[in-house]
Enzyme design. Structure first.
Site, PDB file in Angstrom:
ATOM      1  N   ASN A 163      14.700 -14.018  -7.954  1.00  0.00           N
ATOM      2  CA  ASN A 163      13.634 -12.949  -7.753  1.00  0.00           C
ATOM      3  C   ASN A 163      14.087 -12.309  -6.532  1.00  0.00           C
ATOM      4  O   ASN A 163      14.718 -12.870  -5.791  1.00  0.00           O
ATOM      5  CB  ASN A 163      12.575 -14.115  -7.047  1.00  0.00           C
ATOM      6  N   GLY A 164      13.825 -10.908  -6.628  1.00  0.00           N
ATOM      7  CA  GLY A 164      14.440 -10.166  -5.398  1.00  0.00           C
ATOM      8  C   GLY A 164      15.061  -9.112  -6.118  1.00  0.00           C
ATOM      9  O   GLY A 164      14.894  -8.630  -7.071  1.00  0.00           O
ATOM     10  N   HIS A 219     -13.114  19.039   6.701  1.00  0.00           N
ATOM     11  CA  HIS A 219     -11.706  19.529   6.986  1.00  0.00           C
ATOM     12  C   HIS A 219     -10.913  19.545   5.693  1.00  0.00           C
ATOM     13  O   HIS A 219      -9.566  19.593   5.616  1.00  0.00           O
ATOM     14  CB  HIS A 219     -10.924  18.768   8.000  1.00  0.00           C
ATOM     15  N   GLU A 241     -10.629  -0.278   2.854  1.00  0.00           N
ATOM     16  CA  GLU A 241     -10.618  -1.358   2.322  1.00  0.00           C
ATOM     17  C   GLU A 241     -11.458  -1.298   0.852  1.00  0.00           C
ATOM     18  O   GLU A 241     -11.147  -1.834  -0.113  1.00  0.00           O
ATOM     19  CB  GLU A 241     -10.848  -2.641   3.041  1.00  0.00           C
ATOM     20  N   LYS A 279      -9.840  -1.667  -2.817  1.00  0.00           N
ATOM     21  CA  LYS A 279     -10.386  -2.637  -3.670  1.00  0.00           C
ATOM     22  C   LYS A 279     -10.765  -1.913  -5.112  1.00  0.00           C
ATOM     23  O   LYS A 279     -10.430  -2.093  -6.114  1.00  0.00           O
ATOM     24  CB  LYS A 279     -11.443  -3.369  -3.231  1.00  0.00           C
ATOM     25  N   GLU A 327      -7.539  -0.584  -6.844  1.00  0.00           N
ATOM     26  CA  GLU A 327      -6.700  -1.490  -7.639  1.00  0.00           C
ATOM     27  C   GLU A 327      -7.122  -2.327  -8.700  1.00  0.00           C
ATOM     28  O   GLU A 327      -6.501  -2.733  -9.428  1.00  0.00           O
ATOM     29  CB  GLU A 327      -6.011  -2.418  -6.566  1.00  0.00           C
ATOM     30  N   TRP A 358       8.596  -9.527 -12.850  1.00  0.00           N
ATOM     31  CA  TRP A 358       7.885  -8.298 -12.444  1.00  0.00           C
ATOM     32  C   TRP A 358       8.955  -7.277 -12.307  1.00  0.00           C
ATOM     33  O   TRP A 358       9.784  -7.268 -11.433  1.00  0.00           O
ATOM     34  CB  TRP A 358       7.249  -8.483 -11.168  1.00  0.00           C
ATOM     35  N   ARG A 397       0.924 -14.157  -8.994  1.00  0.00           N
ATOM     36  CA  ARG A 397       1.844 -13.252  -8.514  1.00  0.00           C
ATOM     37  C   ARG A 397       2.002 -11.881  -8.989  1.00  0.00           C
ATOM     38  O   ARG A 397       2.530 -10.946  -8.599  1.00  0.00           O
ATOM     39  CB  ARG A 397       3.314 -13.940  -8.329  1.00  0.00           C
ATOM     40  N   LYS A 453       1.047 -10.212  -6.399  1.00  0.00           N
ATOM     41  CA  LYS A 453       0.451 -10.614  -5.241  1.00  0.00           C
ATOM     42  C   LYS A 453       1.335 -10.612  -3.793  1.00  0.00           C
ATOM     43  O   LYS A 453       0.784 -10.090  -2.880  1.00  0.00           O
ATOM     44  CB  LYS A 453       0.047 -12.240  -5.492  1.00  0.00           C
ATOM     45  N   CYS A 484       8.309 -11.685  -8.943  1.00  0.00           N
ATOM     46  CA  CYS A 484       8.514 -12.677  -9.885  1.00  0.00           C
ATOM     47  C   CYS A 484       8.125 -14.247  -9.450  1.00  0.00           C
ATOM     48  O   CYS A 484       8.401 -14.519  -8.245  1.00  0.00           O
ATOM     49  CB  CYS A 484      10.221 -12.535  -9.858  1.00  0.00           C
TER      50      CYS A 484
HETATM   51  O1  M6R Z   1       0.571 -10.585   2.039  1.00  0.00           O
HETATM   52  P1  M6R Z   1       0.292  -9.397   2.578  1.00  0.00           P
HETATM   53  O2  M6R Z   1      -1.067  -9.446   3.329  1.00  0.00           O
HETATM   54  O3  M6R Z   1       1.272  -9.063   3.684  1.00  0.00           O
HETATM   55  O4  M6R Z   1       0.404  -8.331   1.454  1.00  0.00           O
HETATM   56  C1  M6R Z   1       0.360  -6.964   1.973  1.00  0.00           C
HETATM   57  C2  M6R Z   1      -0.415  -6.173   0.543  1.00  0.00           C
HETATM   58  O5  M6R Z   1       0.466  -6.285  -0.268  1.00  0.00           O
HETATM   59  C3  M6R Z   1      -1.740  -6.692   0.318  1.00  0.00           C
HETATM   60  O6  M6R Z   1      -2.425  -6.703   1.406  1.00  0.00           O
HETATM   61  C4  M6R Z   1      -2.492  -6.149  -0.768  1.00  0.00           C
HETATM   62  O7  M6R Z   1      -2.683  -4.614  -0.346  1.00  0.00           O
HETATM   63  C5  M6R Z   1      -3.724  -6.626  -1.496  1.00  0.00           C
HETATM   64  N1  M6R Z   1      -3.509  -7.706  -2.141  1.00  0.00           N
HETATM   65  C6  M6R Z   1      -4.501  -5.635  -2.182  1.00  0.00           C
HETATM   66  O8  M6R Z   1      -5.780  -6.097  -2.361  1.00  0.00           O
END
Ligand code: M6R
Length: 611
Positions: free
Chosen positions: A100-101, A507, A484, A488, A491, A75, A27, A606, A2
């Site tokens: 927020n929370g 395996h 990674e 990417k 997501e 959110w 966000r 985010k 949020c």
């Molecule tokens: O702000 P942070 O790096 O602690 O966030 C952790 C994850 O939420 C973040 O790295 C997330 O996996 C990426 N934005 C994905 O691309």
């Protein structure tokens, strides 16, 4: 997660609030809303399911005037995304509130408030706060007092802002676990969950600390700590760029951030490396002593930051000779772990606000780590404030939900840190240090070369558009780069992707190989290349479709079922950072073809400020 914006001003604030929400869109959210007190102190509220644009259109077609207001992007956590669940929530005719929370004891509070005669218009945990404030105001003398009494009853994490129709020139805010900043204007004041929201109205900010409650009027900001004592919080001048929230010439923030990597990396390294050494003092006061005594490193992080930690583990052990464990924060915080002697805790985080990582840091502080360092991108964030040492990545604001420049700058920061550590421990000699630093100097230019592969990768992406699954393979420090790459792709393109250390294939995952399962391999020349080639053969022999990213020395030849993307040869130290770029470009182009929401992928946020 949020986003919150609030304003108390003499001028109309609707535009400021909606623009603030637009700047917080990165966000992640599913609905948006605004509440403003007009000149007759009527509470006007507009909420919309969907994008801030829908809210902006609604406000444009039915303008709302007034100088005190709050706004929110939601959110969903408790209750589906809907207009009824969107914030601001109200209690009676007087109280409006955004939050927020997560309020963990919301069910208990809901029952209590129902017994007291309140009825609920939403399924959210937030609405209990609005009614609690309303209840407390029946006996409290001020809104501030009512919010303080309410805060004392809440369990969980919150950043909340309350507005009372009967006290129209005041907002009261409370922070516990969810960040809030106050923006200072002249004869007007603002607040938001991120300074980015307010850069068009002010550059002066105060960061609220855990447990703070503050009242904000046009002329004053009064802050009270956890014990209700008045406190002063430092005023910071923001150094964020005004255009940080604009895409400029780019189609998406993610694309902009991919292309910003050469300059971001220059910033990351500035003042931290000389011609041939890493400047240990640049890590922070007392760093040299800490480094000399470190015997073990425990890295804790989530998502992309975890993948950066996994890469760095290879460097800690191979270059600095220091043992290193890496763990996902949500596991670490609930595991009964044993702290190793002289162990340094490193949290890695772009936002510095990730709830699990923050909880892990707080836990580790009680568990006898010699010191806690954070490698973070956001100055003033919770992780930075609560760690003993903060080594900033200086990537600049990252808005795309999918981390790109945050990851590569984390890696460069870690490589500098590992080099400093190895040097302090006498494991890295000046010759080795010079080799690493020379590679780091070359990094921005090498990244430019990797970006030049945009076009061929765009063409390659066509092959993936109709696929439902993909496998990423790597070995050694390229295994986390494969992780990674897979994160990417999944997501932003919603293609199911998995990453494996290539030696693990036989395996289990080898059973998945067929012509519908593209296999992306990160395969630069290194000590493990021959082993990796055998794994590639295992895939070929089963009719798999291979996409191999390698350099010309690796000696791959394109053939049926195997496309080779020949990259320039780079030094081994920076190769993991370099090979990240084609992975980012591939997922970006696949997402473009699939027409997904690249910058705000579904269901994601985010900064993950809730557990
Ligand atoms: O702000 P942070 O790096 O602690 O966030 C952790 C994850 O939420 C973040 O790295 C997330 O996996 C990426 N934005 C994905 O691309």
């Amino acid at each position: 997660m949020c986003g919150i914006v609030g304003a108390v001003a003499q001028r109309d604030v609707a535009e400021i609030l909606v623009e603030g929400l637009r700047r917080l869109e990165y966000r992640g959210y599913d609905s948006a809303g605004v509440a403003i007190l007009d000149t007759e102190c009527n509470l006007q509220r507009v909420r919309r399911l969907g994008k801030v644009k829908e809210l902006a259109d609604a406000v444009d077609s039915n303008p709302i005037t007034g100088g005190t207001g709050i706004a929110h992007t939601r959110w969903a956590t408790h209750g589906e995304p809907s207009e009824a669940n969107a914030h601001p929530h109200v209690s009676g005719e007087n109280i409006a509130l955004v939050h927020n929370g997560i309020i963990e004891n919301h069910e208990e509070l809901r029952s209590l408030l129902t017994e007291r005669g309140y009825s609920f218009a939403s399924q959210t945990d937030t609405e209990v706060i609005a009614h609690l404030v309303e209840w407390e105001l029946r006996s409290a003398k001020t809104l501030l007092e009512a919010v303080q009494k309410t805060a004392a009853q809440l369990e969980g994490a919150y950043g909340t802002v309350v507005m009372d129709r009967r006290d129209p020139e005041r907002l009261v805010v409370a922070r516990s676990g969810s960040p809030l900043v106050i923006g200072l204007g002249i004869g007007e004041n603002f607040l938001a969950s991120d300074q980015l929201a307010l850069l068009n109205v002010t550059r002066r900010f105060m960061f609220l600390e855990e447990g703070d409650v503050a009242e904000i009027t046009r002329r004053e900001v009064n802050i009270f700590d956890l014990n209700g004592e008045p406190v002063a919080r430092e005023v910071h001048e923001s150094n964020l760029q005004q255009d940080a929230a604009d895409k400029g010439q780019y189609r998406h923030f993610m694309q902009k951030e991919i292309y910003q990597q050469p300059s971001a990396l220059i910033n990351t390294m500035e003042g931290r490396i000389s011609n041939d050494t890493v400047i240990v003092e640049s890590i922070g006061a007392g760093a040299a002593d800490i480094l000399r005594n470190v015997e073990h490193v425990q890295i804790v992080a989530c998502g992309t930051s975890y993948n950066a930690g996994m890469t760095a583990r290879y460097w800690f052990e191979a270059l600095a000779g220091v043992s290193c464990d890496v763990e996902i924060a949500s596991e670490f915080r609930y595991r009964k772990f044993v702290t190793r002697p002289n162990s340094l805790l490193i949290t890695l985080s772009q936002s510095g606000e990730t709830a699990d990582t923050l909880a892990a840091l707080r836990l580790a502080k009680e568990k006898g780590y010699m010191s806690a360092m954070t490698i973070c991108n956001v100055a003033g964030s919770s992780l930075v404030r609560e760690s003993d040492l903060a080594f900033m990545t200086r990537a600049g604001t990252e808005i795309g939900v999918a981390s790109t420049k945050a990851f590569t700058t984390q890696l460069a920061t870690m490589l500098m840190f590992v080099t400093a550590l190895g040097k302090q421990k006498g494991v890295i000699d000046p010759k080795k240090e010079k080799e690493i630093v020379t590679s780091l100097h070359q990094l921005p230019a090498q990244i430019e070369k990797a970006l030049a592969f945009d076009k061929p990768i765009e063409q390659l992406a066509e092959d993936f558009a109709d696929k439902h699954h993909a496998l990423f393979l790597g070995r050694g420090e390229f295994y986390p780069i494969a992780m990674e790459g897979s994160l990417k792709l999944k997501e932003i393109s919603y293609i199911h992707a998995e990453a494996y250390a290539a030696g693990e294939l036989k395996h289990g995952p080898l059973a998945l190989i067929d012509a519908d399962m593209p296999v992306i391999v990160v395969a630069p020349t290194n000590d493990l290349l021959e082993k990796l080639k055998s794994n590639i053969e295992e895939v070929r022999a089963r009719g798999g479709l291979l996409y191999v990213f390698a350099d010309s020395d690796a000696g791959f030849e394109e053939c049926e079922g195997m496309k080779i993307i020949t990259m320039p040869k780079v030094d081994e130290f920076i190769a993991p950072i370099f090979y990240t770029i084609p992975m980012q470009l591939l997922s970006y182009h696949v997402a473009l073809i699939k027409g997904t929401d690249v910058d705000q992928p579904r269901n994601l946020a985010k900064a993950v400020t809730v557990e």
